[in-house]
Design a protein around this motif. Structure first.
Motif, short mmCIF file in Angstrom:
data_model
loop_
_atom_site.label_atom_id
_atom_site.label_comp_id
_atom_site.label_asym_id
_atom_site.label_seq_id
_atom_site.Cartn_x
_atom_site.Cartn_y
_atom_site.Cartn_z
N PRO A 252 17.47 28.92 0.88
CA PRO A 252 18.70 29.48 0.33
C PRO A 252 18.55 29.80 -1.15
CG PRO A 252 18.94 27.13 0.68
CD PRO A 252 17.60 27.52 1.24
N SER A 253 19.19 30.87 -1.59
CA SER A 253 19.12 31.24 -3.00
C SER A 253 19.72 30.14 -3.87
CB SER A 253 19.82 32.57 -3.25
OG SER A 253 21.17 32.49 -2.85
N VAL A 254 20.74 29.47 -3.35
CA VAL A 254 21.37 28.35 -4.04
C VAL A 254 21.43 27.19 -3.04
CG1 VAL A 254 23.43 27.47 -5.16
CG2 VAL A 254 22.76 29.85 -5.52
N PRO A 255 20.59 26.18 -3.21
CA PRO A 255 20.66 25.02 -2.32
C PRO A 255 21.86 24.14 -2.70
CG PRO A 255 18.82 24.80 -3.83
CD PRO A 255 19.47 26.11 -4.12
N ILE A 256 22.95 24.33 -2.01
CA ILE A 256 24.20 23.64 -2.34
C ILE A 256 24.11 22.16 -2.00
CG2 ILE A 256 26.69 23.53 -1.88
CD1 ILE A 256 26.59 26.53 -1.30
N THR A 257 24.62 21.34 -2.91
CA THR A 257 24.66 19.89 -2.70
C THR A 257 26.12 19.43 -2.65
OG1 THR A 257 24.71 19.34 -5.06
CG2 THR A 257 22.53 19.61 -4.03
N GLY A 258 26.32 18.21 -2.21
CA GLY A 258 27.66 17.63 -2.20
C GLY A 258 28.24 17.52 -3.60
N LEU A 259 27.41 17.19 -4.56
CA LEU A 259 27.87 17.09 -5.94
C LEU A 259 28.36 18.44 -6.45
CD1 LEU A 259 28.28 15.18 -8.33
CD2 LEU A 259 25.94 15.73 -9.05
N MET A 260 27.69 19.50 -6.06
CA MET A 260 28.13 20.84 -6.46
C MET A 260 29.51 21.15 -5.88
SD MET A 260 24.51 22.82 -5.99
CE MET A 260 24.90 24.39 -6.77
N VAL A 261 29.74 20.75 -4.64
CA VAL A 261 31.05 20.95 -4.01
C VAL A 261 32.11 20.15 -4.75
CG1 VAL A 261 32.39 20.49 -1.92
CG2 VAL A 261 30.12 21.55 -1.75
N GLN A 262 31.78 18.92 -5.09
CA GLN A 262 32.72 18.09 -5.84
C GLN A 262 33.04 18.74 -7.19
OE1 GLN A 262 31.67 13.92 -6.25
NE2 GLN A 262 32.78 13.81 -8.17
N TYR A 263 32.02 19.14 -7.93
CA TYR A 263 32.23 19.77 -9.22
C TYR A 263 33.06 21.05 -9.10
CZ TYR A 263 28.88 16.82 -11.83
OH TYR A 263 28.23 15.79 -12.45
N TYR A 264 32.82 21.83 -8.06
CA TYR A 264 33.59 23.06 -7.85
C TYR A 264 35.09 22.76 -7.81
CZ TYR A 264 35.44 27.29 -5.70
OH TYR A 264 36.17 28.42 -5.45
N HIS A 265 35.45 21.66 -7.19
CA HIS A 265 36.87 21.32 -7.07
C HIS A 265 37.41 20.54 -8.26
CE1 HIS A 265 37.75 23.06 -3.19
NE2 HIS A 265 36.51 22.74 -2.85
N VAL A 266 36.53 20.06 -9.11
CA VAL A 266 36.98 19.37 -10.32
C VAL A 266 37.06 20.38 -11.46
CG1 VAL A 266 36.38 17.64 -12.07
CG2 VAL A 266 36.10 17.12 -9.64
N ALA B 200 36.63 14.69 -3.64
CA ALA B 200 35.90 13.73 -2.81
C ALA B 200 36.01 14.12 -1.33
CB ALA B 200 36.45 12.32 -3.02
N ARG B 201 37.18 14.50 -0.90
CA ARG B 201 37.39 14.92 0.49
C ARG B 201 36.56 16.18 0.80
NH1 ARG B 201 42.31 14.50 0.84
NH2 ARG B 201 42.49 12.82 2.31
N MET B 202 36.57 17.13 -0.12
CA MET B 202 35.81 18.36 0.10
C MET B 202 34.30 18.08 0.14
SD MET B 202 37.95 20.65 0.81
CE MET B 202 36.72 21.94 0.98
N GLN B 203 33.83 17.15 -0.66
CA GLN B 203 32.42 16.78 -0.62
C GLN B 203 32.07 16.23 0.76
OE1 GLN B 203 31.28 13.87 -3.58
NE2 GLN B 203 29.13 13.95 -3.01
N LEU B 204 32.89 15.33 1.27
CA LEU B 204 32.65 14.76 2.60
C LEU B 204 32.77 15.83 3.68
CD1 LEU B 204 32.10 12.44 4.51
CD2 LEU B 204 34.51 11.76 4.28
N GLU C 256 31.93 22.81 -15.18
CA GLU C 256 31.05 21.67 -14.96
C GLU C 256 29.99 22.02 -13.91
OE1 GLU C 256 31.76 16.91 -14.26
OE2 GLU C 256 33.14 18.28 -13.26
N LEU C 257 30.41 22.68 -12.85
CA LEU C 257 29.48 23.14 -11.81
C LEU C 257 28.45 24.10 -12.41
CD1 LEU C 257 28.40 23.74 -8.96
CD2 LEU C 257 30.30 25.38 -8.70
N TRP C 258 28.90 25.07 -13.18
CA TRP C 258 28.00 26.05 -13.75
C TRP C 258 26.96 25.37 -14.66
CZ3 TRP C 258 26.12 27.94 -18.28
CH2 TRP C 258 25.45 29.17 -18.21
N PHE C 259 27.44 24.45 -15.52
CA PHE C 259 26.51 23.75 -16.42
C PHE C 259 25.45 23.01 -15.61
CE2 PHE C 259 30.12 23.39 -19.70
CZ PHE C 259 29.69 24.49 -20.41
N MET C 260 25.88 22.23 -14.63
CA MET C 260 24.95 21.44 -13.84
C MET C 260 23.96 22.34 -13.09
SD MET C 260 24.26 20.10 -10.49
CE MET C 260 25.74 20.11 -9.55
N ALA C 261 24.46 23.41 -12.47
CA ALA C 261 23.61 24.30 -11.69
C ALA C 261 22.61 25.06 -12.56
CB ALA C 261 24.46 25.28 -10.90
#
Length: 183
Positions: free
Chosen positions: A21-35, A103-107, A39-44
């Motif tokens: 995948p061009s972007v290997p999505i992780t659970g943390l990325m999903v969490q950051y997206y909703h927070v 947290a729910r979206m990550q799960l 923050e997501l952009w910086f981490m990615a």
């Protein structure tokens, strides 16, 4: 390309070992997206926080010391770390329910990933041991749409040349990225 095609392409990339995948999505990325999308952009983009801070260490301690004998950890595709309870449910442990939706979206992402990429159907448990709170999480039609919308959103944010616009949130004062945003 429609947004549905982006999700389908992501699924195909994940399922096919010859593609990545061009972007290997992780659970943390999903969490950051909703927070916070910044923050997501910086981490990615390789601007990561100090993982040795007190809050991060506290979360790690709660995760590592809770439900120890009734769950096992598994690493899937070298980036998705799942905890599976003896019951077979996927568990996500958080220190606090203050950010319950992320947290729910990550799960839910983990449950979706298992189903869509590996053809494994599981239910989930979201646990807040310090609050003595647990809740069941099920991937249904509505939450599937929410996860797929999140996948589209993550891919959009990560694919930008610059971070999303600054947006003041109630928890900015405790965010480890605050110096980058509010200098």
């Amino acid at each position: 390309m429609s947004s549905t095609d982006v999700v389908e392409e992501y699924i195909q990339d994940e399922r096919d070992p010859s593609r990545s995948p061009s972007v290997p999505i992780t659970g943390l990325m999903v969490q950051y997206y909703h927070v916070c999308k910044r923050e997501l952009w910086f981490m990615a983009n390789g601007i990561d926080i100090d993982r040795e801070t007190t809050n991060i260490q506290r979360g790690t301690h709660v995760d590592e010391t809770s439900y120890g004998t009734s769950r096992r950890s598994f690493m899937i595709d070298n980036r998705i770390q799942l905890d599976i309870l003896d019951s077979g449910d996927v568990m996500e442990v958080k220190v606090s329910s203050a950010l319950e939706k992320p947290a729910r979206m990550q799960l839910l992402f983990y449950l979706w990933y298992l189903r869509e990429i590996h053809d494994i159907d599981k239910d989930g448990v979201l646990a807040y041991p310090t609050e003595r709170k647990r809740e069941s999480v099920i991937l249904d039609e509505t939450s599937t749409k929410d996860v797929e919308s999140t996948v589209r959103g993550v891919l959009d944010v990560v694919g930008r040349d610059s971070p999303p616009q600054l947006e003041k949130k109630p928890y900015c004062g405790t965010c480890l990225y605050q110096d980058l945003c509010w200098m």
